[in-house]
Design an enzyme around this catalytic site. Structure first.
Site, PDB file in Angstrom:
ATOM      1  N   LYS A   9     -10.865  70.859  46.106  1.00  0.00           N
ATOM      2  CA  LYS A   9      -9.693  70.381  45.718  1.00  0.00           C
ATOM      3  C   LYS A   9      -8.687  71.301  44.730  1.00  0.00           C
ATOM      4  O   LYS A   9      -9.155  72.388  44.450  1.00  0.00           O
ATOM      5  CB  LYS A   9      -9.874  69.025  44.521  1.00  0.00           C
ATOM      6  CG  LYS A   9     -10.541  67.817  45.228  1.00  0.00           C
ATOM      7  CD  LYS A   9     -10.781  66.729  44.381  1.00  0.00           C
ATOM      8  CE  LYS A   9     -11.321  65.549  45.188  1.00  0.00           C
ATOM      9  NZ  LYS A   9     -11.373  64.337  44.213  1.00  0.00           N
ATOM     10  N   TYR A  49      -6.282  59.129  51.117  1.00  0.00           N
ATOM     11  CA  TYR A  49      -6.936  58.215  50.055  1.00  0.00           C
ATOM     12  C   TYR A  49      -6.330  56.915  49.952  1.00  0.00           C
ATOM     13  O   TYR A  49      -6.287  56.134  48.995  1.00  0.00           O
ATOM     14  CB  TYR A  49      -6.734  58.784  48.808  1.00  0.00           C
ATOM     15  CG  TYR A  49      -7.603  60.139  48.155  1.00  0.00           C
ATOM     16  CD1 TYR A  49      -8.996  59.547  47.968  1.00  0.00           C
ATOM     17  CD2 TYR A  49      -7.217  61.292  47.961  1.00  0.00           C
ATOM     18  CE1 TYR A  49      -9.936  60.563  47.806  1.00  0.00           C
ATOM     19  CE2 TYR A  49      -8.247  62.268  47.382  1.00  0.00           C
ATOM     20  CZ  TYR A  49      -9.535  61.871  47.290  1.00  0.00           C
ATOM     21  OH  TYR A  49     -10.361  62.703  46.883  1.00  0.00           O
ATOM     22  N   PHE A  57      -4.946  54.885  39.312  1.00  0.00           N
ATOM     23  CA  PHE A  57      -4.680  56.289  39.258  1.00  0.00           C
ATOM     24  C   PHE A  57      -4.215  56.967  40.858  1.00  0.00           C
ATOM     25  O   PHE A  57      -4.286  58.151  41.033  1.00  0.00           O
ATOM     26  CB  PHE A  57      -6.029  56.987  39.028  1.00  0.00           C
ATOM     27  CG  PHE A  57      -7.035  56.539  39.952  1.00  0.00           C
ATOM     28  CD1 PHE A  57      -7.302  57.053  41.052  1.00  0.00           C
ATOM     29  CD2 PHE A  57      -7.957  55.318  39.377  1.00  0.00           C
ATOM     30  CE1 PHE A  57      -8.332  56.609  42.047  1.00  0.00           C
ATOM     31  CE2 PHE A  57      -9.153  54.964  40.339  1.00  0.00           C
ATOM     32  CZ  PHE A  57      -9.522  55.758  41.547  1.00  0.00           C
ATOM     33  N   ARG A  85     -23.041  64.682  48.224  1.00  0.00           N
ATOM     34  CA  ARG A  85     -22.861  63.829  46.918  1.00  0.00           C
ATOM     35  C   ARG A  85     -23.844  64.200  45.844  1.00  0.00           C
ATOM     36  O   ARG A  85     -23.510  64.339  44.478  1.00  0.00           O
ATOM     37  CB  ARG A  85     -22.809  62.362  47.453  1.00  0.00           C
ATOM     38  CG  ARG A  85     -21.545  62.124  48.146  1.00  0.00           C
ATOM     39  CD  ARG A  85     -21.329  60.560  48.596  1.00  0.00           C
ATOM     40  NE  ARG A  85     -20.844  59.806  47.169  1.00  0.00           N
ATOM     41  CZ  ARG A  85     -19.621  59.704  46.828  1.00  0.00           C
ATOM     42  NH1 ARG A  85     -18.686  60.551  47.628  1.00  0.00           N
ATOM     43  NH2 ARG A  85     -19.335  59.244  45.457  1.00  0.00           N
ATOM     44  N   THR A  91     -18.667  61.587  39.712  1.00  0.00           N
ATOM     45  CA  THR A  91     -17.272  61.512  39.739  1.00  0.00           C
ATOM     46  C   THR A  91     -16.589  62.240  38.528  1.00  0.00           C
ATOM     47  O   THR A  91     -15.751  63.025  38.269  1.00  0.00           O
ATOM     48  CB  THR A  91     -16.593  60.244  39.995  1.00  0.00           C
ATOM     49  OG1 THR A  91     -17.143  59.551  41.186  1.00  0.00           O
ATOM     50  CG2 THR A  91     -14.980  60.375  40.335  1.00  0.00           C
ATOM     51  N   ARG A 102     -19.878  69.668  39.731  1.00  0.00           N
ATOM     52  CA  ARG A 102     -18.681  68.754  39.095  1.00  0.00           C
ATOM     53  C   ARG A 102     -19.270  69.249  37.368  1.00  0.00           C
ATOM     54  O   ARG A 102     -18.307  69.458  36.825  1.00  0.00           O
ATOM     55  CB  ARG A 102     -18.537  67.467  39.204  1.00  0.00           C
ATOM     56  CG  ARG A 102     -17.726  66.989  40.402  1.00  0.00           C
ATOM     57  CD  ARG A 102     -17.709  65.697  40.917  1.00  0.00           C
ATOM     58  NE  ARG A 102     -16.761  65.417  41.869  1.00  0.00           N
ATOM     59  CZ  ARG A 102     -16.777  64.250  42.745  1.00  0.00           C
ATOM     60  NH1 ARG A 102     -17.784  63.468  42.425  1.00  0.00           N
ATOM     61  NH2 ARG A 102     -15.780  63.819  43.454  1.00  0.00           N
ATOM     62  N   ASN A 112     -11.610  66.901  39.572  1.00  0.00           N
ATOM     63  CA  ASN A 112     -12.967  66.808  39.809  1.00  0.00           C
ATOM     64  C   ASN A 112     -13.489  67.989  40.965  1.00  0.00           C
ATOM     65  O   ASN A 112     -14.524  67.685  41.308  1.00  0.00           O
ATOM     66  CB  ASN A 112     -13.794  65.693  39.645  1.00  0.00           C
ATOM     67  CG  ASN A 112     -13.126  64.698  40.690  1.00  0.00           C
ATOM     68  OD1 ASN A 112     -12.551  65.091  41.765  1.00  0.00           O
ATOM     69  ND2 ASN A 112     -13.958  63.634  40.749  1.00  0.00           N
ATOM     70  N   HIS A 115     -14.080  66.609  47.043  1.00  0.00           N
ATOM     71  CA  HIS A 115     -14.425  65.339  47.406  1.00  0.00           C
ATOM     72  C   HIS A 115     -15.575  65.497  48.490  1.00  0.00           C
ATOM     73  O   HIS A 115     -15.741  66.566  49.178  1.00  0.00           O
ATOM     74  CB  HIS A 115     -12.936  64.968  48.326  1.00  0.00           C
ATOM     75  CG  HIS A 115     -13.214  63.637  49.214  1.00  0.00           C
ATOM     76  ND1 HIS A 115     -13.275  62.648  48.836  1.00  0.00           N
ATOM     77  CD2 HIS A 115     -13.646  63.910  50.517  1.00  0.00           C
ATOM     78  CE1 HIS A 115     -13.637  61.721  49.735  1.00  0.00           C
ATOM     79  NE2 HIS A 115     -13.716  62.442  50.947  1.00  0.00           N
ATOM     80  N   GLU A 126     -12.960  60.550  58.511  1.00  0.00           N
ATOM     81  CA  GLU A 126     -12.486  61.741  57.493  1.00  0.00           C
ATOM     82  C   GLU A 126     -12.505  62.979  58.414  1.00  0.00           C
ATOM     83  O   GLU A 126     -11.456  63.890  58.355  1.00  0.00           O
ATOM     84  CB  GLU A 126     -13.093  61.902  56.145  1.00  0.00           C
ATOM     85  CG  GLU A 126     -12.700  60.553  55.386  1.00  0.00           C
ATOM     86  CD  GLU A 126     -13.466  60.649  54.042  1.00  0.00           C
ATOM     87  OE1 GLU A 126     -13.447  59.631  53.182  1.00  0.00           O
ATOM     88  OE2 GLU A 126     -14.113  61.748  53.592  1.00  0.00           O
TER      89      GLU A 126
END
Ligand code: GTP
Ligand code: MG
Length: 138
Positions: A9, A49, A57, A85, A91, A102, A112, A115, A126
């Site tokens: 990100k 998203y 948010f 993950r 998160t 993270r 963060n 993704h 995706e």
């Protein structure tokens, strides 16, 4: 073997963390089989998203994802979705296990750093959102 979609990100690309994050993936046995740097528009981030469209948010998230370039990538390996993950961590970086991406790099629950797809169906959707079949070299 399984494939998952990963995004490094804007908060992380801005701080030059792409290499350090990729090292975490590779150390975990995930192979980077496709990768490109792109600058999303806010509208494109909104489509990506869209499942979060009703969340408070959402607007902030789309602004953030369009605020600087991202690196989108396909990671491949056994159990790649869950493994990715695990390497990403929770998160909210405050809850992320030590050693996760993270925990080490994320700035906040919003900014963060990474993704990762959360299930086989979303991974397939995706991956095809960002990559043509010929761009993925396993
Ligand atoms: P992704 O891999 O990015 O999908 O993260 P996730 O699956 O761990 O979290 P989730 O899908 O629930 O939320 C998607 C993204 O929305 C998060 O990664 C954050 O960037 C953002 N987000 C989630 N909760 C909040 C929040 O409370 N505030 C803000 N500003 N952003 C949030
Ligand atoms: Mg998610």
């Amino acid at each position: 073997t399984e494939r998952t979609l990963s995004i490094i990100k804007p908060d992380a690309t801005k701080r030059n963390l792409t290499g350090k994050i990729n090292a975490k993936f590779e150390e975990a046995g995930l192979r980077i089989v496709a990768q490109k740097r792109i600058h999303l528009t806010k509208a494109q981030a909104g489509i990506f998203y869209k499942v979060h469209a009703e969340r408070p948010f959402y607007d902030e998230l789309c602004e953030f994802m369009a605020s600087a370039p991202v690196v989108v990538q396909v990671l491949e390996g056994e159990g790649a979705i869950a493994k990715n993950r695990e390497v990403m961590g929770a998160t909210n970086p405050a809850d992320a296990a030590p050693g996760t991406i993270r925990a080490e790099f994320a700035e906040s629950v919003g900014e963060n750093s990474v993704h990762g797809s959360d299930a086989p169906e979303t991974a397939a959707e995706e991956i095809s959102f960002f990559f043509a079949g010929l761009e993925i070299v396993g």
